[in-house]
Design an enzyme around this catalytic site. Sequence first.
Site, PDB file in Angstrom:
ATOM      1  N   HIS A 117      48.508  74.943 -34.663  1.00 10.78           N
ATOM      2  CA  HIS A 117      49.791  74.591 -34.053  1.00 10.78           C
ATOM      3  C   HIS A 117      50.819  75.661 -34.370  1.00 10.78           C
ATOM      4  O   HIS A 117      50.755  76.289 -35.428  1.00 10.78           O
ATOM      5  CB  HIS A 117      50.301  73.230 -34.573  1.00 10.78           C
ATOM      6  CG  HIS A 117      51.321  72.631 -33.664  1.00 10.78           C
ATOM      7  ND1 HIS A 117      52.668  72.887 -33.805  1.00 10.78           N
ATOM      8  CD2 HIS A 117      51.195  71.835 -32.583  1.00 10.78           C
ATOM      9  CE1 HIS A 117      53.318  72.248 -32.849  1.00 10.78           C
ATOM     10  NE2 HIS A 117      52.451  71.603 -32.091  1.00 10.78           N
ATOM     11  N   ARG A 153      50.268  62.611 -34.622  1.00 11.12           N
ATOM     12  CA  ARG A 153      49.839  62.053 -33.327  1.00 11.12           C
ATOM     13  C   ARG A 153      48.308  61.984 -33.278  1.00 11.12           C
ATOM     14  O   ARG A 153      47.729  61.094 -32.670  1.00 11.12           O
ATOM     15  CB  ARG A 153      50.368  62.925 -32.176  1.00 11.12           C
ATOM     16  CG  ARG A 153      51.878  63.017 -32.143  1.00 11.12           C
ATOM     17  CD  ARG A 153      52.364  64.060 -31.159  1.00 11.12           C
ATOM     18  NE  ARG A 153      51.868  65.382 -31.468  1.00 11.12           N
ATOM     19  CZ  ARG A 153      52.022  66.457 -30.692  1.00 11.12           C
ATOM     20  NH1 ARG A 153      52.662  66.329 -29.545  1.00 11.12           N
ATOM     21  NH2 ARG A 153      51.551  67.624 -31.056  1.00 11.12           N
ATOM     22  N   ASP A 189      45.707  67.039 -29.430  1.00  9.68           N
ATOM     23  CA  ASP A 189      44.712  67.125 -28.361  1.00  9.68           C
ATOM     24  C   ASP A 189      43.278  66.932 -28.849  1.00  9.68           C
ATOM     25  O   ASP A 189      42.376  66.710 -28.045  1.00  9.68           O
ATOM     26  CB  ASP A 189      44.836  68.477 -27.650  1.00  9.68           C
ATOM     27  CG  ASP A 189      46.167  68.598 -26.944  1.00  9.68           C
ATOM     28  OD1 ASP A 189      46.614  67.592 -26.379  1.00  9.68           O
ATOM     29  OD2 ASP A 189      46.767  69.687 -26.966  1.00  9.68           O
ATOM     30  N   HIS A 243      48.464  74.993 -24.317  1.00 11.91           N
ATOM     31  CA  HIS A 243      49.414  73.874 -24.477  1.00 11.91           C
ATOM     32  C   HIS A 243      48.693  72.584 -24.070  1.00 11.91           C
ATOM     33  O   HIS A 243      47.658  72.257 -24.618  1.00 11.91           O
ATOM     34  CB  HIS A 243      50.658  74.198 -23.639  1.00 11.91           C
ATOM     35  CG  HIS A 243      51.845  73.311 -23.876  1.00 11.91           C
ATOM     36  ND1 HIS A 243      52.025  72.562 -25.006  1.00 11.91           N
ATOM     37  CD2 HIS A 243      52.938  73.058 -23.098  1.00 11.91           C
ATOM     38  CE1 HIS A 243      53.160  71.890 -24.920  1.00 11.91           C
ATOM     39  NE2 HIS A 243      53.732  72.166 -23.775  1.00 11.91           N
TER      40      HIS A 243
HETATM   41  C1  LIG Z   1      48.319  75.959 -30.718  1.00  8.36           C
HETATM   42  C2  LIG Z   1      48.212  77.474 -30.781  1.00  8.36           C
HETATM   43  C3  LIG Z   1      48.371  78.037 -29.380  1.00  8.36           C
HETATM   44  C4  LIG Z   1      49.336  77.999 -31.677  1.00  8.36           C
HETATM   45  O1  LIG Z   1      49.371  79.400 -31.554  1.00  8.36           O
HETATM   46  P1  LIG Z   1      50.057  80.328 -32.662  1.00  8.36           P
HETATM   47  O2  LIG Z   1      51.382  79.778 -33.040  1.00  8.36           O
HETATM   48  O3  LIG Z   1      50.015  81.704 -32.135  1.00  8.36           O
HETATM   49  O4  LIG Z   1      49.062  80.130 -33.899  1.00  8.36           O
HETATM   50  P2  LIG Z   1      48.863  81.070 -35.162  1.00  8.36           P
HETATM   51  O5  LIG Z   1      50.140  81.775 -35.519  1.00  8.36           O
HETATM   52  O6  LIG Z   1      48.225  80.231 -36.192  1.00  8.36           O
HETATM   53  O7  LIG Z   1      47.838  82.170 -34.599  1.00  8.36           O
HETATM   54  C5  LIG Z   1      47.399  83.233 -35.406  1.00  8.36           C
HETATM   55  C6  LIG Z   1      45.986  83.621 -34.991  1.00  8.36           C
HETATM   56  O8  LIG Z   1      45.095  82.517 -35.254  1.00  8.36           O
HETATM   57  C7  LIG Z   1      44.389  82.200 -34.097  1.00  8.36           C
HETATM   58  N1  LIG Z   1      44.194  80.752 -33.988  1.00  8.36           N
HETATM   59  C8  LIG Z   1      45.140  79.784 -34.026  1.00  8.36           C
HETATM   60  N2  LIG Z   1      44.577  78.583 -33.790  1.00  8.36           N
HETATM   61  C9  LIG Z   1      43.259  78.803 -33.605  1.00  8.36           C
HETATM   62  C10 LIG Z   1      42.170  77.968 -33.275  1.00  8.36           C
HETATM   63  N3  LIG Z   1      42.306  76.662 -33.077  1.00  8.36           N
HETATM   64  N4  LIG Z   1      40.950  78.534 -33.151  1.00  8.36           N
HETATM   65  C11 LIG Z   1      40.786  79.865 -33.336  1.00  8.36           C
HETATM   66  N5  LIG Z   1      41.785  80.705 -33.603  1.00  8.36           N
HETATM   67  C12 LIG Z   1      43.005  80.179 -33.739  1.00  8.36           C
HETATM   68  C13 LIG Z   1      45.299  82.641 -32.962  1.00  8.36           C
HETATM   69  O9  LIG Z   1      44.578  82.792 -31.735  1.00  8.36           O
HETATM   70  C14 LIG Z   1      45.854  83.937 -33.496  1.00  8.36           C
HETATM   71  O10 LIG Z   1      44.848  84.921 -33.347  1.00  8.36           O
HETATM   72  P3  LIG Z   1      45.239  86.429 -32.947  1.00  8.36           P
HETATM   73  O11 LIG Z   1      46.046  86.920 -34.105  1.00  8.36           O
HETATM   74  O12 LIG Z   1      43.902  87.084 -32.802  1.00  8.36           O
HETATM   75  O13 LIG Z   1      46.018  86.362 -31.669  1.00  8.36           O
HETATM   76  C15 LIG Z   1      46.844  77.898 -31.396  1.00  8.36           C
HETATM   77  O14 LIG Z   1      46.683  77.299 -32.656  1.00  8.36           O
HETATM   78  C16 LIG Z   1      45.669  77.562 -30.506  1.00  8.36           C
HETATM   79  O15 LIG Z   1      45.322  78.355 -29.619  1.00  8.36           O
HETATM   80  N6  LIG Z   1      45.019  76.357 -30.703  1.00  8.36           N
HETATM   81  C17 LIG Z   1      43.958  75.932 -29.838  1.00  8.36           C
HETATM   82  C18 LIG Z   1      44.528  75.371 -28.551  1.00  8.36           C
HETATM   83  C19 LIG Z   1      45.220  74.046 -28.765  1.00  8.36           C
HETATM   84  O16 LIG Z   1      44.665  73.150 -29.411  1.00  8.36           O
HETATM   85  N7  LIG Z   1      46.409  73.891 -28.200  1.00  8.36           N
HETATM   86  C20 LIG Z   1      47.155  72.641 -28.250  1.00  8.36           C
HETATM   87  C21 LIG Z   1      48.337  72.729 -29.139  1.00  8.36           C
HETATM   88  S1  LIG Z   1      49.177  71.176 -29.294  1.00  8.36           S
END
Ligand SMILES: CC(C)(COP(=O)(O)OP(=O)(O)OC[C@H]1O[C@@H](n2cnc3c(N)ncnc32)[C@H](O)[C@@H]1OP(=O)(O)O)[C@@H](O)C(=O)NCCC(=O)NCCS
Length: 432
Positions: A316, A325, A371, A269
């Site tokens: 996301h 943003r 971010d 987050h």
């Molecule tokens: C934001 C976040 C937590 C959303 O999670 P989510 O809703 O579960 O996202 P998804 O449904 O797209 O995830 C499906 C898969 O893709 C992966 N994935 C999603 N974003 C990714 C990224 N930036 N890099 C690598 N893998 C990613 C997830 O880890 C998940 O893998 P898994 O099936 O092995 O667990 C995720 O995109 C993430 O971890 N981003 C990086 C951290 C970040 O920037 N957070 C700030 C958000 S405002």
Amino acid sequence: MTLKEALETKIDDWRPRTTRLLKEFGDVKVSDVSISQAIGGARGVRCLVTDISYLDPNEGIRFRGHTIPETLAMLPKVPGKEMPFVEGHIYLLLTGQVPTEDDVADLVEDLKRRRGVPGYVFDMLRAMPLDTHPMTLFSAGILAMQRESAYVEAYNEGLGKMDHWQPTLEDALNLWARLPELGAFIYRLKYKGDTPIAPDPDLDLGGDFAHMMGIDDPYDDVARLYFILHSDHESGNVSAHAGHLVASALSDVYYATSAMIDGLAGPLHGLANQEVLRWIQGVMDKMGGVVPTEEKMKEFVWDTLNSGQVVPGFGHAVLRKTDPRYAEQRNFCLKHLPDDPIFKYVDVLYKVVPPILEEQGKAKNPWPNVDAQSGVIQWHYGLQEYDFYTVLFGIGRSLGVLSNIVWDRALGYPIERPKSLTTAMLEEIAGV
Ligand SMILES: CC(C)(COP(=O)(O)OP(=O)(O)OC[C@H]1O[C@@H](n2cnc3c(N)ncnc32)[C@H](O)[C@@H]1OP(=O)(O)O)[C@@H](O)C(=O)NCCC(=O)NCCS
């Protein structure tokens, strides 16, 4: 009309709508829940209500119906500055009304009168180990102020349910007035040898924050932009939901804000903005400070993915396009710091990461989120202690979370209590 009077009118208009929906249409279905949603973090389950903001997966956030560019354009600006008053944004989030210059001036003065973090909070923070994470210090500082709650006092005196929003608003205004000072104090305690800078009574919230951080203009506008952009993102994200959940037990906003800060401190987050900077520093070290070619950058991104890590700043849970943003901060960078070396890195990442995430085929959204860009601006203006970045996010996020809690109380939302099932029950439902 004061903020409180404007809010009271809105609340009086709104209450019959909620009452009617509950009484006449309470059984109408808004969502089904699948097993993958029950196990998968309730993703997409439509079971929260907020009128403060709405997140469209393709368009991004709207604050009270207004996009980010609209919001920035229509709110009264600080004289001589590019950005609006944060106080005006508070007015908009709370009432749904665009404030006049007089409305904003009144609120600026009101919040100034409420400034002043109690000395015991500083004593407590000074007693904590200096290597404590700034988010822990921030959450602890907020929690320590809980004894100041006007809501608790009124509640203990037998406050009627219809009036719960009033002392909650008092608490929210007090906290908004004090969070910038608390944040800046933590920064200067931890990174600047305990040299706090006293608030300046002539400055607005954003300007005063920059002043207390000890960072020159245009950091005041950076602070205003940052707080507004991070203010709200519907109510299902971890920080907003944590705040709403805790407040639903009628815990006061000090408890609720401390809890929402704890949720924001997670790397998936809010902490992602610090992670982005840390990750980019790692790339820079590997590349000897030279802006890499797209080919080289691709290798680094694949290395990160292949080692099982996420690429911070991308993806996301709801958004399916580039986060507006991110776009707004990118515009700021293009205008004010186009030659900044870290901005150049971020720009290369913008080009190479989405196709790689698409090729990998896991992330549902390959595009950058808020971010990916925010730390670059902070770094450029001298705030290079990236552990601190999520505190900035927290000050911003408090604007939306507390506005929501005031409305939760005004509309009498009950304690939150979803129902749990066991794995065996899910297996039975699935017929296995
Ligand atoms: C934001 C976040 C937590 C959303 O999670 P989510 O809703 O579960 O996202 P998804 O449904 O797209 O995830 C499906 C898969 O893709 C992966 N994935 C999603 N974003 C990714 C990224 N930036 N890099 C690598 N893998 C990613 C997830 O880890 C998940 O893998 P898994 O099936 O092995 O667990 C995720 O995109 C993430 O971890 N981003 C990086 C951290 C970040 O920037 N957070 C700030 C958000 S405002």
